[in-house]
Write a protein that holds these residues in place. Structure first.
Motif, mmCIF file in Angstrom:
data_model
loop_
_atom_site.group_PDB
_atom_site.id
_atom_site.type_symbol
_atom_site.label_atom_id
_atom_site.label_comp_id
_atom_site.label_asym_id
_atom_site.label_seq_id
_atom_site.Cartn_x
_atom_site.Cartn_y
_atom_site.Cartn_z
ATOM 1 N N GLU A 113 -38.374 90.233 -29.325
ATOM 2 C CA GLU A 113 -38.104 89.019 -30.099
ATOM 3 C C GLU A 113 -37.906 87.773 -29.245
ATOM 4 O O GLU A 113 -37.604 87.848 -28.059
ATOM 5 C CB GLU A 113 -36.873 89.230 -30.977
ATOM 6 C CG GLU A 113 -35.615 89.596 -30.222
ATOM 7 C CD GLU A 113 -34.416 89.791 -31.133
ATOM 8 O OE1 GLU A 113 -34.453 89.360 -32.289
ATOM 9 O OE2 GLU A 113 -33.420 90.376 -30.676
ATOM 10 N N MET A 119 -38.969 77.699 -41.596
ATOM 11 C CA MET A 119 -39.703 78.955 -41.436
ATOM 12 C C MET A 119 -40.799 79.136 -42.486
ATOM 13 O O MET A 119 -41.767 79.870 -42.260
ATOM 14 C CB MET A 119 -38.751 80.152 -41.521
ATOM 15 C CG MET A 119 -37.818 80.307 -40.334
ATOM 16 S SD MET A 119 -38.723 80.643 -38.806
ATOM 17 C CE MET A 119 -37.385 81.247 -37.758
ATOM 18 N N TYR A 129 -42.543 83.773 -26.354
ATOM 19 C CA TYR A 129 -43.325 82.537 -26.426
ATOM 20 C C TYR A 129 -44.633 82.640 -25.653
ATOM 21 O O TYR A 129 -45.499 81.803 -25.765
ATOM 22 C CB TYR A 129 -42.500 81.359 -25.882
ATOM 23 C CG TYR A 129 -41.680 81.709 -24.653
ATOM 24 C CD1 TYR A 129 -42.255 81.751 -23.386
ATOM 25 C CD2 TYR A 129 -40.325 82.017 -24.772
ATOM 26 C CE1 TYR A 129 -41.513 82.086 -22.263
ATOM 27 C CE2 TYR A 129 -39.563 82.359 -23.655
ATOM 28 C CZ TYR A 129 -40.164 82.397 -22.398
ATOM 29 O OH TYR A 129 -39.420 82.749 -21.301
ATOM 30 N N THR A 134 -41.693 89.335 -32.481
ATOM 31 C CA THR A 134 -41.545 88.015 -33.085
ATOM 32 C C THR A 134 -41.569 86.936 -32.012
ATOM 33 O O THR A 134 -41.102 87.139 -30.893
ATOM 34 C CB THR A 134 -40.222 87.901 -33.873
ATOM 35 O OG1 THR A 134 -39.115 87.899 -32.963
ATOM 36 C CG2 THR A 134 -40.067 89.043 -34.853
ATOM 37 N N ILE A 173 -44.268 78.364 -41.240
ATOM 38 C CA ILE A 173 -44.665 79.332 -40.221
ATOM 39 C C ILE A 173 -45.080 80.644 -40.874
ATOM 40 O O ILE A 173 -46.097 81.249 -40.493
ATOM 41 C CB ILE A 173 -43.501 79.573 -39.233
ATOM 42 C CG1 ILE A 173 -43.183 78.277 -38.478
ATOM 43 C CG2 ILE A 173 -43.847 80.692 -38.255
ATOM 44 C CD1 ILE A 173 -41.930 78.357 -37.628
ATOM 45 N N THR A 226 -40.866 82.621 -31.221
ATOM 46 C CA THR A 226 -40.096 81.465 -31.681
ATOM 47 C C THR A 226 -40.937 80.202 -31.513
ATOM 48 O O THR A 226 -41.578 80.006 -30.481
ATOM 49 C CB THR A 226 -38.758 81.338 -30.920
ATOM 50 O OG1 THR A 226 -38.010 80.241 -31.448
ATOM 51 C CG2 THR A 226 -38.966 81.137 -29.437
ATOM 52 N N PHE A 227 -40.943 79.384 -32.552
ATOM 53 C CA PHE A 227 -41.793 78.186 -32.583
ATOM 54 C C PHE A 227 -40.944 76.935 -32.780
ATOM 55 O O PHE A 227 -39.946 76.945 -33.504
ATOM 56 C CB PHE A 227 -42.801 78.281 -33.734
ATOM 57 C CG PHE A 227 -43.700 79.481 -33.656
ATOM 58 C CD1 PHE A 227 -44.864 79.454 -32.897
ATOM 59 C CD2 PHE A 227 -43.391 80.652 -34.341
ATOM 60 C CE1 PHE A 227 -45.690 80.559 -32.810
ATOM 61 C CE2 PHE A 227 -44.216 81.768 -34.273
ATOM 62 C CZ PHE A 227 -45.367 81.716 -33.499
ATOM 63 N N PRO A 276 -48.527 79.869 -34.654
ATOM 64 C CA PRO A 276 -48.294 81.104 -35.413
ATOM 65 C C PRO A 276 -49.559 81.908 -35.697
ATOM 66 O O PRO A 276 -49.534 83.147 -35.623
ATOM 67 C CB PRO A 276 -47.655 80.599 -36.707
ATOM 68 C CG PRO A 276 -46.950 79.347 -36.308
ATOM 69 C CD PRO A 276 -47.859 78.709 -35.296
ATOM 70 N N THR A 322 -41.263 85.927 -36.876
ATOM 71 C CA THR A 322 -40.748 84.763 -36.171
ATOM 72 C C THR A 322 -39.237 84.766 -36.252
ATOM 73 O O THR A 322 -38.650 85.252 -37.223
ATOM 74 C CB THR A 322 -41.324 83.463 -36.760
ATOM 75 O OG1 THR A 322 -40.822 82.341 -36.027
ATOM 76 C CG2 THR A 322 -40.973 83.306 -38.232
ATOM 77 N N THR A 370 -45.183 77.510 -29.678
ATOM 78 C CA THR A 370 -44.199 77.969 -28.714
ATOM 79 C C THR A 370 -44.217 77.025 -27.520
ATOM 80 O O THR A 370 -45.093 76.156 -27.408
ATOM 81 C CB THR A 370 -44.505 79.389 -28.209
ATOM 82 O OG1 THR A 370 -45.630 79.342 -27.315
ATOM 83 C CG2 THR A 370 -44.821 80.335 -29.345
ATOM 84 N N TYR A 383 -46.463 73.694 -35.448
ATOM 85 C CA TYR A 383 -45.504 74.602 -34.828
ATOM 86 C C TYR A 383 -46.168 75.322 -33.660
ATOM 87 O O TYR A 383 -47.231 75.928 -33.823
ATOM 88 C CB TYR A 383 -44.980 75.615 -35.843
ATOM 89 C CG TYR A 383 -44.007 75.024 -36.833
ATOM 90 C CD1 TYR A 383 -42.640 74.974 -36.552
ATOM 91 C CD2 TYR A 383 -44.446 74.494 -38.045
ATOM 92 C CE1 TYR A 383 -41.740 74.423 -37.451
ATOM 93 C CE2 TYR A 383 -43.557 73.941 -38.948
ATOM 94 C CZ TYR A 383 -42.197 73.909 -38.647
ATOM 95 O OH TYR A 383 -41.315 73.357 -39.542
#
Length: 299
Positions: free
Chosen positions: A146, A217, A149, A172, A220, A174-175, A191, A208, A185, A183
């Motif tokens: 998780e 979210m 990026y 997952t 995304i 993160t953005f 995404p 995500t 990374t 969005y």
């Protein structure tokens, strides 16, 4: 068939847990202290966090192992304890979960960059291998890779988890929202690119986490849904964007606000919903009620 996929077939939507890092800080974790070491030095506090999420209604809980890779632990001169700390993290969450809840072995990025020559592929693989072995041996039901990026680092982490655990794999990214409203990374991955690439890695569940509240979210999720080939989708959102309040970070989204957005999350395509930074058992319990209410209306 893995436990999560099987449970999704019967329950349709699952509830995950909330924040760990901010919760540990509330219990006294100091800046510069290794969170994973608390699995040994403050076991009761870690167990209490895990239990609080089970009691709040979580179908699955994570482990206190986000920074538990050997490379990340090297910052504290604890690389040699990688297996031990991760195994204990899973043992603690397994104890809290009992036979009812699913345990997700949390694996975070190392902070090293292949493209910068900070680390080799072999070093990354061995670091994740040792972490995943410990989580699996401690009783984790799945590995949750998780807050990533970088696609290359994610590929290596997934390979290590697959090779050494045989468990279901969640991955997952993160953005952050750019000035143009897209969005990406920090490595420029959007995404849709993430979803398309992870499909090649035979990941079981994608999604995500972090970086955004529930409202952020939704866009995304829709972008991932357009290319993810029908894989289950997990979302762990922050309790809004952090704000500095008297020198401390505060998260503005209340349990009621997050719960009110649960139906939109489900409609957008989320199969597993939980929290990240700033969320508490109170947030998770409010989301439990919201999921149950929504699903009952669909019957």
């Amino acid at each position: 068939m893995g436990k999560i996929i099987e449970l999704l077939q019967s329950k349709k939507v699952l509830l995950s847990d909330g924040a760990w890092g901010t919760f540990l800080q509330q219990k006294g974790l100091k800046t510069g202290e290794c969170p994973e070491m608390w699995n040994i030095t403050h076991r009761d506090d870690v167990l209490a966090i895990a239990k609080s999420y089970v009691e709040a209604g979580s179908d699955m809980i994570e482990t206190n192992s986000f920074g538990g890779s050997a490379l990340k632990l090297s910052h504290y001169n604890l690389s040699a304890k990688c297996y031990e700390l991760n195994r204990e993290a899973a043992v603690i969450s397994r104890e809290a979960a009992g036979s009812e809840a699913i345990v997700l072995g949390s694996v975070g990025p190392t902070g090293k960059f292949l493209m910068m020559g900070d680390v080799t592929e072999e070093e990354l693989y061995n670091s994740f291998k040792e972490q995943c072995r410990g989580l699996a041996d401690g009783g984790a039901d799945a590995i949750c890779i998780e807050t990533f990026y970088d696609l290359e680092e994610a590929r290596i982490a997934v390979a290590a988890a697959k090779d050494y655990t045989g468990l279901e794999i969640i991955c997952t990214f993160t953005f952050d929202k750019t000035d143009e409203g897209a969005y990406n990374t920090m490595m420029g991955v959007n995404p849709a690119q993430m979803a398309a690439e992870l499909n090649k890695y035979t990941v079981d569940i994608i999604g995500t986490n972090c970086g955004n509240g529930f409202a952020g979210m939704l866009e995304i999720i829709r972008e991932i849904r357009g290319v993810n080939g029908g894989k289950p989708l997990l979302v762990h959102a922050n309790a809004g964007l952090p704000q500095l309040n008297d020198g401390f970070l505060a998260y503005p989204d209340t349990p009621e606000l997050m719960a009110s957005l649960v139906p939109e999350m489900i409609k957008a395509g989320a199969d597993i919903i939980g929290g990240c930074c700033g969320t508490t058992p109170t947030h998770i319990n409010a989301m439990r009620r919201a999921i149950d209410s929504y699903m009952n209306k669909q019957l």
